[in-house]
Design a protein around this motif. Sequence first.
Motif, PDB file in Angstrom:
ATOM      1  N   MET A   1     -59.145  10.568  -7.461  1.00  0.00           N
ATOM      2  CA  MET A   1     -57.200  10.906  -7.571  1.00  0.00           C
ATOM      3  C   MET A   1     -57.372  10.133  -9.430  1.00  0.00           C
ATOM      4  SD  MET A   1     -54.073   9.585  -5.022  1.00  0.00           S
ATOM      5  CE  MET A   1     -53.177   8.333  -6.285  1.00  0.00           C
ATOM      6  N   ASN A   2     -57.091  11.478 -10.265  1.00  0.00           N
ATOM      7  CA  ASN A   2     -56.225  10.808 -11.410  1.00  0.00           C
ATOM      8  C   ASN A   2     -55.570   9.352 -11.977  1.00  0.00           C
ATOM      9  OD1 ASN A   2     -55.422  13.477 -10.369  1.00  0.00           O
ATOM     10  ND2 ASN A   2     -54.992  14.277 -12.340  1.00  0.00           N
ATOM     11  N   LYS A   3     -55.892   8.740 -12.490  1.00  0.00           N
ATOM     12  CA  LYS A   3     -55.372   7.481 -13.250  1.00  0.00           C
ATOM     13  C   LYS A   3     -53.656   7.939 -13.628  1.00  0.00           C
ATOM     14  CE  LYS A   3     -54.896   3.466 -14.975  1.00  0.00           C
ATOM     15  NZ  LYS A   3     -54.189   2.481 -13.798  1.00  0.00           N
ATOM     16  N   VAL A   4     -53.503   7.383 -12.343  1.00  0.00           N
ATOM     17  CA  VAL A   4     -51.252   7.733 -12.371  1.00  0.00           C
ATOM     18  C   VAL A   4     -50.726   6.354 -12.324  1.00  0.00           C
ATOM     19  CG1 VAL A   4     -49.800   9.100 -11.778  1.00  0.00           C
ATOM     20  CG2 VAL A   4     -51.911   9.341 -10.876  1.00  0.00           C
ATOM     21  N   ALA A   5     -50.633   6.712 -13.840  1.00  0.00           N
ATOM     22  CA  ALA A   5     -49.757   5.467 -13.919  1.00  0.00           C
ATOM     23  C   ALA A   5     -48.583   4.886 -13.362  1.00  0.00           C
ATOM     24  CB  ALA A   5     -47.944   5.443 -14.962  1.00  0.00           C
ATOM     25  N   ASN A   6     -48.754   3.776 -12.535  1.00  0.00           N
ATOM     26  CA  ASN A   6     -47.344   3.508 -11.137  1.00  0.00           C
ATOM     27  C   ASN A   6     -46.096   3.056 -11.825  1.00  0.00           C
ATOM     28  OD1 ASN A   6     -49.314   3.141  -9.745  1.00  0.00           O
ATOM     29  ND2 ASN A   6     -50.334   1.037 -10.330  1.00  0.00           N
ATOM     30  N   ILE A   7     -44.993   3.268 -11.183  1.00  0.00           N
ATOM     31  CA  ILE A   7     -43.592   3.416 -11.140  1.00  0.00           C
ATOM     32  C   ILE A   7     -43.296   1.495 -10.532  1.00  0.00           C
ATOM     33  CG2 ILE A   7     -42.915   4.556  -9.042  1.00  0.00           C
ATOM     34  CD1 ILE A   7     -41.184   5.758 -11.325  1.00  0.00           C
ATOM     35  N   ILE A   8     -44.246   1.517  -9.723  1.00  0.00           N
ATOM     36  CA  ILE A   8     -43.199   0.451  -8.994  1.00  0.00           C
ATOM     37  C   ILE A   8     -44.381   0.332  -8.763  1.00  0.00           C
ATOM     38  CG2 ILE A   8     -42.383  -0.820  -7.267  1.00  0.00           C
ATOM     39  CD1 ILE A   8     -39.704   1.191  -7.043  1.00  0.00           C
ATOM     40  N   GLU A   9     -44.468  -1.254  -8.783  1.00  0.00           N
ATOM     41  CA  GLU A   9     -45.939  -2.426  -8.586  1.00  0.00           C
ATOM     42  C   GLU A   9     -45.210  -3.637  -7.932  1.00  0.00           C
ATOM     43  OE1 GLU A   9     -49.281  -1.873 -12.057  1.00  0.00           O
ATOM     44  OE2 GLU A   9     -49.234  -3.699 -10.650  1.00  0.00           O
ATOM     45  N   ALA A  10     -45.220  -4.501  -7.023  1.00  0.00           N
ATOM     46  CA  ALA A  10     -44.988  -5.043  -6.290  1.00  0.00           C
ATOM     47  C   ALA A  10     -46.214  -6.314  -5.538  1.00  0.00           C
ATOM     48  CB  ALA A  10     -43.808  -4.870  -5.192  1.00  0.00           C
ATOM     49  N   LYS A  11     -46.382  -7.562  -6.271  1.00  0.00           N
ATOM     50  CA  LYS A  11     -46.831  -8.542  -6.034  1.00  0.00           C
ATOM     51  C   LYS A  11     -45.865  -9.704  -5.365  1.00  0.00           C
ATOM     52  CE  LYS A  11     -50.708  -8.139  -9.647  1.00  0.00           C
ATOM     53  NZ  LYS A  11     -50.406  -7.290 -10.716  1.00  0.00           N
ATOM     54  N   GLN A  12     -46.395  -9.854  -3.697  1.00  0.00           N
ATOM     55  CA  GLN A  12     -46.535 -10.647  -3.108  1.00  0.00           C
ATOM     56  C   GLN A  12     -44.936 -11.556  -3.056  1.00  0.00           C
ATOM     57  OE1 GLN A  12     -48.110 -13.000  -1.089  1.00  0.00           O
ATOM     58  NE2 GLN A  12     -49.892 -11.769  -1.606  1.00  0.00           N
ATOM     59  N   GLY A  58     -34.732  -1.289  -5.074  1.00  0.00           N
ATOM     60  CA  GLY A  58     -34.104  -0.196  -5.261  1.00  0.00           C
ATOM     61  C   GLY A  58     -32.761  -0.762  -6.626  1.00  0.00           C
ATOM     62  N   LEU A  59     -34.380  -2.311  -7.124  1.00  0.00           N
ATOM     63  CA  LEU A  59     -33.681  -3.311  -7.899  1.00  0.00           C
ATOM     64  C   LEU A  59     -31.499  -3.443  -7.672  1.00  0.00           C
ATOM     65  CD1 LEU A  59     -34.519  -1.205 -10.830  1.00  0.00           C
ATOM     66  CD2 LEU A  59     -35.634  -3.102  -9.860  1.00  0.00           C
ATOM     67  N   LEU A  60     -30.969  -3.011  -6.216  1.00  0.00           N
ATOM     68  CA  LEU A  60     -30.181  -3.274  -5.382  1.00  0.00           C
ATOM     69  C   LEU A  60     -30.099  -5.331  -5.332  1.00  0.00           C
ATOM     70  CD1 LEU A  60     -28.768  -0.238  -3.553  1.00  0.00           C
ATOM     71  CD2 LEU A  60     -27.828  -1.136  -5.814  1.00  0.00           C
ATOM     72  N   ASP A  61     -31.301  -5.510  -5.507  1.00  0.00           N
ATOM     73  CA  ASP A  61     -31.663  -6.659  -4.639  1.00  0.00           C
ATOM     74  C   ASP A  61     -32.441  -7.848  -5.390  1.00  0.00           C
ATOM     75  OD1 ASP A  61     -30.232  -9.314  -3.601  1.00  0.00           O
ATOM     76  OD2 ASP A  61     -31.535  -8.417  -1.105  1.00  0.00           O
ATOM     77  N   SER A  62     -32.999  -9.009  -5.623  1.00  0.00           N
ATOM     78  CA  SER A  62     -34.011  -9.435  -5.944  1.00  0.00           C
ATOM     79  C   SER A  62     -34.662 -10.296  -5.364  1.00  0.00           C
ATOM     80  CB  SER A  62     -33.363 -10.438  -7.068  1.00  0.00           C
ATOM     81  OG  SER A  62     -32.041 -10.950  -7.365  1.00  0.00           O
ATOM     82  N   THR A  67     -43.755 -10.841  -8.118  1.00  0.00           N
ATOM     83  CA  THR A  67     -43.639 -10.496  -8.911  1.00  0.00           C
ATOM     84  C   THR A  67     -42.877  -8.693  -8.891  1.00  0.00           C
ATOM     85  OG1 THR A  67     -45.817  -9.884  -9.410  1.00  0.00           O
ATOM     86  CG2 THR A  67     -44.635 -11.764 -10.554  1.00  0.00           C
ATOM     87  N   LEU A  68     -42.008  -8.291  -9.556  1.00  0.00           N
ATOM     88  CA  LEU A  68     -41.524  -7.104  -9.786  1.00  0.00           C
ATOM     89  C   LEU A  68     -41.898  -6.245 -11.034  1.00  0.00           C
ATOM     90  CD1 LEU A  68     -41.195  -4.397  -7.578  1.00  0.00           C
ATOM     91  CD2 LEU A  68     -38.681  -5.385  -7.992  1.00  0.00           C
ATOM     92  N   THR A  69     -42.276  -4.744 -11.241  1.00  0.00           N
ATOM     93  CA  THR A  69     -43.168  -4.318 -11.798  1.00  0.00           C
ATOM     94  C   THR A  69     -42.332  -3.139 -12.167  1.00  0.00           C
ATOM     95  OG1 THR A  69     -45.056  -5.800 -12.411  1.00  0.00           O
ATOM     96  CG2 THR A  69     -44.196  -3.881 -14.380  1.00  0.00           C
ATOM     97  N   PHE A  70     -41.225  -3.107 -12.540  1.00  0.00           N
ATOM     98  CA  PHE A  70     -41.393  -1.456 -12.480  1.00  0.00           C
ATOM     99  C   PHE A  70     -40.801  -0.945 -14.123  1.00  0.00           C
ATOM    100  CE2 PHE A  70     -37.243   1.456 -13.371  1.00  0.00           C
ATOM    101  CZ  PHE A  70     -37.564   2.099 -11.972  1.00  0.00           C
ATOM    102  N   LEU A  71     -41.638  -0.252 -14.072  1.00  0.00           N
ATOM    103  CA  LEU A  71     -42.007   1.428 -14.744  1.00  0.00           C
ATOM    104  C   LEU A  71     -42.311   0.060 -15.837  1.00  0.00           C
ATOM    105  CD1 LEU A  71     -38.895   3.420 -15.665  1.00  0.00           C
ATOM    106  CD2 LEU A  71     -41.924   4.352 -14.313  1.00  0.00           C
TER     107      LEU A  71
END
Lengths: 239, 799
Positions: A1-12, A58-62, A67-71
């Motif tokens: 799989m080629n290196k694709v940018a992540n749209i969302i990254e959630a950690k813990q 979906g950023l409806l709740d925090s 951590t949450l990284t979006f784009l």
Amino acid sequence: MNKVANIIEAKQLEKKYVTDTVETTALAGVDLRIAKGEFVAVMGPSGCGKSTLLNILGLLDSPSGGTLTFLGQDISRASERQRAKLRKQNLGFVFQSFNLIDELTVEENIGLPLAYLGVPRAEAQRRVEEAMERMGIAHRRSHFPQQLSGGQQQRVAIARATVSNPSLILADEPTGNLDSVHGREVMALLSELNEQGTTVVMVTHSPSDAEYAHRIVNLFDGQIVTESINARKHAAELL
Amino acid sequence: MLQNYFKIALRNLVRNRVYSAINIAGLAIGVASCILIFLYVKDELSYESHFTNADRIVRVAGEIKLASQEANKFSLSPAALEPALRRDFPDIEHVTQLVQERKQTVWYKDKSFNEDQLVFADSSFFHVFDYPFVVGDPNTALDEPQTIVLSEEMAARYFDDPAQAIGEVLKFSRHSYKVTGVYRDPGHSHIRARAFLSRSTHDATLDEEERTNQWFAMGRYTYVLLQSPEQIPVFQEKMDAFAQRHVIPWIKEHESDASMRFVLQPLRSIHFDTVYGADMTAPGNISYVYIFGAVAVFLLLIACINYMNLATARSAKRAKEVGLRKVVGAFRSQIIGQFIGESLLITLIAVVLALALVQTLIPAFNSLTGKNFDSNFVLQPEFLLIVLAIVVFVGVVAGSYPAFFLSNFKPADVLKSDQAPKGGSASLRRVLVVVQFTISLIMIISTIVVFTQMHFLRNRNLGFNKEQIMVIDVPGGDSTLVKQLPSLRQQLLSNPLIEKVSNANDIPAEELSKHMMLAELDGKMAERTFQIMSVDYDFLDVMGIELKEGRNYDRRMKTDETEGVIVNEAAARWMGWDNPIGKRIEYNDRDLQVIGVVKDFHVQSLHTKVEPLVLKLRPQSAGYVLVRLKPENMASTVRFVENQWQAFDPKHPMEYFFMDEHFDKQYRAEAKMLTVFGYFAGLTILIACLGLFGLASFTAEQRTKEIGIRKVLGSSTSDIVVLLSKDFAVLVLIAIVLASPIAWYGMDKWLQDFAYRTELNWWTFALAGFAALLIALVTVSFQAVKAASLDPVKAIRTQ
Ligand SMILES: Nc1ncnc2c1ncn2[C@@H]1O[C@H](COP(=O)(O)OP(=O)(O)O)[C@@H](O)[C@H]1O
Ligand SMILES: [Mg+2]
């Protein structure tokens, strides 16, 4: 799989609900990456935290922790206003219970995201038209939601979710309230959108719906227990 | 986007007709009341404002203090004030005085009318007060003696066209006056005149002493035009030294221990002045302006509360929409904007309805308040501004709570497929309902107290019998009439249905003059002011005034007129006379002895206490002829009197009234205001009940399932009605507890304005509370019964 940018990254990711005396842990340390163009299905028993996860993604709740990284942007502590802005620019939602506004017609419901985006009238009209055509509901344009069947309502909801050309669509049990024929129809539409480049994250109970996804994430008691690649789908894509 | 909001708002309005109707009706009634009250308040506050110089005109009022007596306050001042002010203060622009003339019969060619509100003035008056002239020159109109300037209204009675009036001569009984001008009465002034007569005509009858040095002869209104409004306090300070310079030497000369001061009243404060009294028009009451202002705010508030309560109660139905809008990226501020916009829209609809309502109500409101509002006031830009202010105020006040409440929904919560959120904070709604009912109750209690007091006033024993007295108002100054009075009396008494006839210069409910006299106090003579009535031998009998001791005036006692005097109990008490008969009073350089004491009777409205009074015998008093009729066949007796009078005096148009009506007239303005208040109180409770109706139907709707289950388990319809009504009854009970002390305090204050008043009764409060409870329960149980009689199976099935 080629290196694709992540749209969302959630950690813990963690989410706790506190009501009066009881504390419910809905998410207990979820790590998840969603790559651009992916179709991910989230499965698991009722009450395991699927909707909670989807709402946070979906950023409806925090989240209450993690951590949450979006784009590429850390949005764990973003304000409601920033999140609303990101939502309207990048996200589309489809719900089990359709959630159309009863007082607006099909056409008006679909046009709503464009109105909040401030898209000029003529342009908006053109895009609504296009979305209705694509979903095959143009002939129902001035109907109110209650005058439509469930399948038609969900198609309106999908039209609304896609009209602003979002990069990510989040669907919470989109076929849950539909019979199998209409359910397959909706899945075909989501799949088609994905093929055209939209990332899709979908919660579902139905294994046959999950078949449409590239990857299946299994959730249990607020944690990811297994992740599996949908081999058939991958094979199809590689062809 | 706006279009989208607008569509949603309209579709919601149509879909929820009952709620929309309640909200819109409540707001429309509230706004309409507000507009009417605004018109009234603005009208009351606009007195004198049309005079260009209004801000720098003052009236000089006088206070005379006799040794041990409270200061006597007069809006009038002495003639001597004018020349003295001119001399001492060359920098004031103008000083002008007015003298009131009695009612007169006026003849022109074959026309004659009795005219009152005639005022002596000079040309400087029109420099101070810029009356608009239709014809004639205000600068010179009253320069010549025996000239007259007519109001348009009076001119119209004699002439087809104001221009024809100029140069014509009107005949009064003593003088003739040449018309030199016609003005348009601007209204809204404490000065009211049908015509201004040249004052030099009147001043010619005074001697030098009266004109320049009789400081206690309080017979005129004095107005001063200052250079600027800032001069008022400066000038006021100088007035004490002024009194020292002019009045004190004169008092010393008369070996009196009195003192005098002058008080400047800014022109625009005069309409609401109740301290100095004796005005050409009845004063307004500033507290009614405040009360009505408060009522307007209350009415709007109650209507706003309805909106807030119904909007939040029904918020569950809008929750999904809010959630969705947020999902697609709406900012919170946009949602707040949407809901405030929605309430503005509803307010706007209500205001349009309110304007229509006001248009149709204006004539009724006019007759209720005695005002004369024009129904095309709507077109005034100033008014439109007010309406806009109301829309914004109501829209924002009513809209903001629901807007903030609704916009706070989290989409993740409200979009859950399985459950809808509860409809907002029920406890806040309860608080607001309590507020509404507290306000309504205060108004209901006040209305009951007010009407009890009015009833008390009308039915109190006045100390004389006001029924069946026909009073003929004799135009003043015709001395030929006086001579013929005895023969008229004889003719009238020949009719067996006429009991007694009297002639007097003063009657109850007319302004009495106060005079300074010397009265016996501990063996010495002390200065005192008494009210005085000039009466004849039969006055006490005709009026039904009782003697407490001594005797009435007697025709056979030749000395009664020159040496006798009758006083009232209050006077005897005041002087500390245990044995009043034979006590001495010195008046107009005559030595008088008390021959009788009458029981106190009310000369004035029951706002004021019975004051010390002297009844002076003047058999030639001819201001009024009082005829006591037998109760039978009154109409024909009245006709008989009319015929006799016409034969006796064909020259004067006859005018008469009945004493009871005349006396009650004193309360008419007040009664009107209070009736208006009563209507508004009714409207408050109506709007509050509209809201309650909406809330009750919401609660019933929300509890449909619960009701169904209860019925399946065996509850009767009445159990359910009680269940649903109980909550609201508790709220009204709390309101009763809150409203009672507030209303008690307020009404006690109001009653203190009356020298004679009813006591506040617990039953007034009980009655009002019971009425409110009953109305509330009827409103609620209407919904409760509907809910309770639903088919339980159906009820359970509906969610
Ligand atoms: N708003 C909330 N308040 C309290 N608890 C909640 C709330 N939302 C969800 N939960 C709890 O969190 C857990 C996960 O819920 P959810 O994410 O809706 O599950 P799923 O969608 O997988 O069925 C459940 O135990 C649920 O009861
Ligand atoms: Mg779920």
